[in-house]
Scaffold this active site. Structure first.
Site, PDB file in Angstrom:
ATOM      1  CG  ASN A 133      -1.806   1.183   1.334  1.00 38.63           C
ATOM      2  OD1 ASN A 133      -1.881   1.979   0.404  1.00 38.63           O
ATOM      3  ND2 ASN A 133      -2.488   1.336   2.461  1.00 38.63           N
ATOM      4  CD1 TRP A 134       3.653   1.033  -2.884  1.00 43.00           C
ATOM      5  CD2 TRP A 134       3.727   2.262  -4.760  1.00 43.00           C
ATOM      6  NE1 TRP A 134       4.437   0.365  -3.791  1.00 43.00           N
ATOM      7  CE2 TRP A 134       4.503   1.097  -4.956  1.00 43.00           C
ATOM      8  CE3 TRP A 134       3.625   3.184  -5.811  1.00 43.00           C
ATOM      9  CZ2 TRP A 134       5.174   0.841  -6.160  1.00 43.00           C
ATOM     10  CZ3 TRP A 134       4.282   2.918  -7.003  1.00 43.00           C
ATOM     11  CH2 TRP A 134       5.054   1.763  -7.175  1.00 43.00           C
ATOM     12  CE  LYS A 135      -0.544   3.365   4.652  1.00 43.74           C
ATOM     13  NZ  LYS A 135      -0.571   3.541   6.085  1.00 43.74           N
TER      14      LYS A 135
ATOM     15  CG  HIS B  72      -6.196   2.115   4.759  1.00 41.36           C
ATOM     16  ND1 HIS B  72      -5.853   3.080   5.675  1.00 41.36           N
ATOM     17  CD2 HIS B  72      -5.161   1.242   4.712  1.00 41.36           C
ATOM     18  CE1 HIS B  72      -4.645   2.793   6.150  1.00 41.36           C
ATOM     19  NE2 HIS B  72      -4.209   1.688   5.584  1.00 41.36           N
TER      20      HIS B  72
ATOM     21  CD  GLU C  24      -3.511   5.667   6.311  1.00 44.29           C
ATOM     22  OE1 GLU C  24      -3.406   5.666   5.070  1.00 44.29           O
ATOM     23  OE2 GLU C  24      -2.651   5.157   7.053  1.00 44.29           O
TER      24      GLU C  24
ATOM     25  CD  GLU D 177      -4.220  -2.260   7.120  1.00 44.24           C
ATOM     26  OE1 GLU D 177      -3.107  -2.548   6.680  1.00 44.24           O
ATOM     27  OE2 GLU D 177      -4.801  -1.194   6.866  1.00 44.24           O
TER      28      GLU D 177
ATOM     29  N   GLY E 179       1.675   2.448  10.782  1.00 44.57           N
ATOM     30  CA  GLY E 179       2.648   3.528  10.634  1.00 44.57           C
ATOM     31  C   GLY E 179       3.291   3.966  11.937  1.00 44.57           C
TER      32      GLY E 179
ATOM     33  CB  SER F 271       4.359  -1.675  12.131  1.00 42.18           C
ATOM     34  OG  SER F 271       3.940  -0.341  12.367  1.00 42.18           O
TER      35      SER F 271
ATOM     36  N   GLY G 293       2.377  -0.964   4.434  1.00 38.67           N
ATOM     37  CA  GLY G 293       2.558   0.432   4.055  1.00 38.67           C
ATOM     38  C   GLY G 293       4.026   0.783   3.930  1.00 38.67           C
ATOM     39  N   GLY G 294       4.570   1.363   4.978  1.00 42.74           N
ATOM     40  CA  GLY G 294       5.940   1.895   4.964  1.00 42.74           C
ATOM     41  C   GLY G 294       6.974   0.968   4.341  1.00 42.74           C
TER      42      GLY G 294
END
Ligand code: PGA
Length: 253
Positions: free
Chosen positions: A9-11, A97, A99, A169, A175, A215, A236-237
């Site tokens: 997930n590059w966001k 998601h 977010e 999640e 994150g 994470s 993500g990260g």
């Protein structure tokens, strides 16, 4: 066995050039993924065409949108329809998601509508659920997640449900560098599967891929994915670093 999936997930990160470089780098190390496993790249909408072209013809490597709208088409300036995704050859869409839920007020009901339209166009929703820190601290995370499942998924037939991927999640782990322990992840994944079993029966519940997100990195992927009910990750990260994500794909069961 259930399909095991590593989803990046590059966001809202990377320029087009950086995204191309990252994808080229990963694909130079992993040019195909063996049967039973999948690698999925949820890239920003403007990069869907680029990413789709790069993965075209590569075995078990797919592109996902990070969102879509709940309507077919029309006067919804700025939104992306599933028909558009389908026309690009995109086969997955991340929905719900945390977010999106938090910053864009996406409700369980809206997500039910988005899931319906994605399924109508044969696009696989990666449906995200998970509790905020205050709920975890109060110990009511199971009820919280059960309600998310109920309000967004339980209108589906068994056949439809089997076309969905679920991502658990916990928001406090996204994150933050604070991963749920593998025991905490397994506990919730087993709970989710039990809920699905109660509603749809054991065969359906056993067939659903449930990803863990929050994470995930190369250093903890093997341990998390080693849990019986954890079928991969939404990352993500660490998905922005080629070697990390390659290691995460390789950590799939
Ligand atoms: P993270 O994000 O891996 O950076 O915690 C996961 C996600 O939000 O999907």
């Amino acid at each position: 066995m259930r399909k095991q999936i590593a989803a990046a997930n590059w966001k809202m990160n990377l320029t087009l050039q950086q995204g191309e470089e990252l994808l080229d780098n990963i694909l130079s190390k992993i040019s195909s993924v063996e049967e039973g496993r999948q690698a999925v790249f949820a890239v920003p909408a403007p990069y869907l065409v680029m990413a789709q072209q790069k993965v075209a013809g590569k075995q078990n490597i797919f592109v996902a949108a990070q969102n879509c709208y709940s309507k077919k088409s029309g006067a919804y300036t700025g939104e992306i329809s599933v028909e558009m995704l389908q026309s690009l050859g995109v086969t997955f869409v991340v929905l719900g998601h945390s977010e999106r839920r938090e910053y864009f007020n996406e409700s369980n009901q809206l997500l039910a509508d988005k899931i319906n339209i994605a399924l109508e166009y044969n696009i696989t929703p990666i449906f995200c659920c998970g509790e905020p820190l205050a709920i975890r601290e109060a110990g009511t995370q199971n009820d919280f997640v059960a309600q998310q499942l109920e309000e967004s998924l339980y209108h589906l037939s068994a056949e439809q449900l089997q076309k969905i991927v679920i991502a658990y999640e916990p928001i406090w782990a996204i994150g933050t560098g604070k991963t749920a322990s593998s025991a905490q992840a397994e506990e919730m994944h087993a709970f989710i599967r039990l809920q699905l079993q109660d509603k749809y029966g054991i065969d359906v519940a056993e067939s659903i891929t449930i990803l863990y997100g929050g994470s995930v990195k190369a250093a903890n992927a093997k341990e998390l994915f080693g849990q019986p009910d954890v079928d991969g990750g939404l990352v993500g990260g660490a998905s922005l670093i080629a070697d990390e994500f390659v290691a995460i794909i390789n950590a799939l069961k």
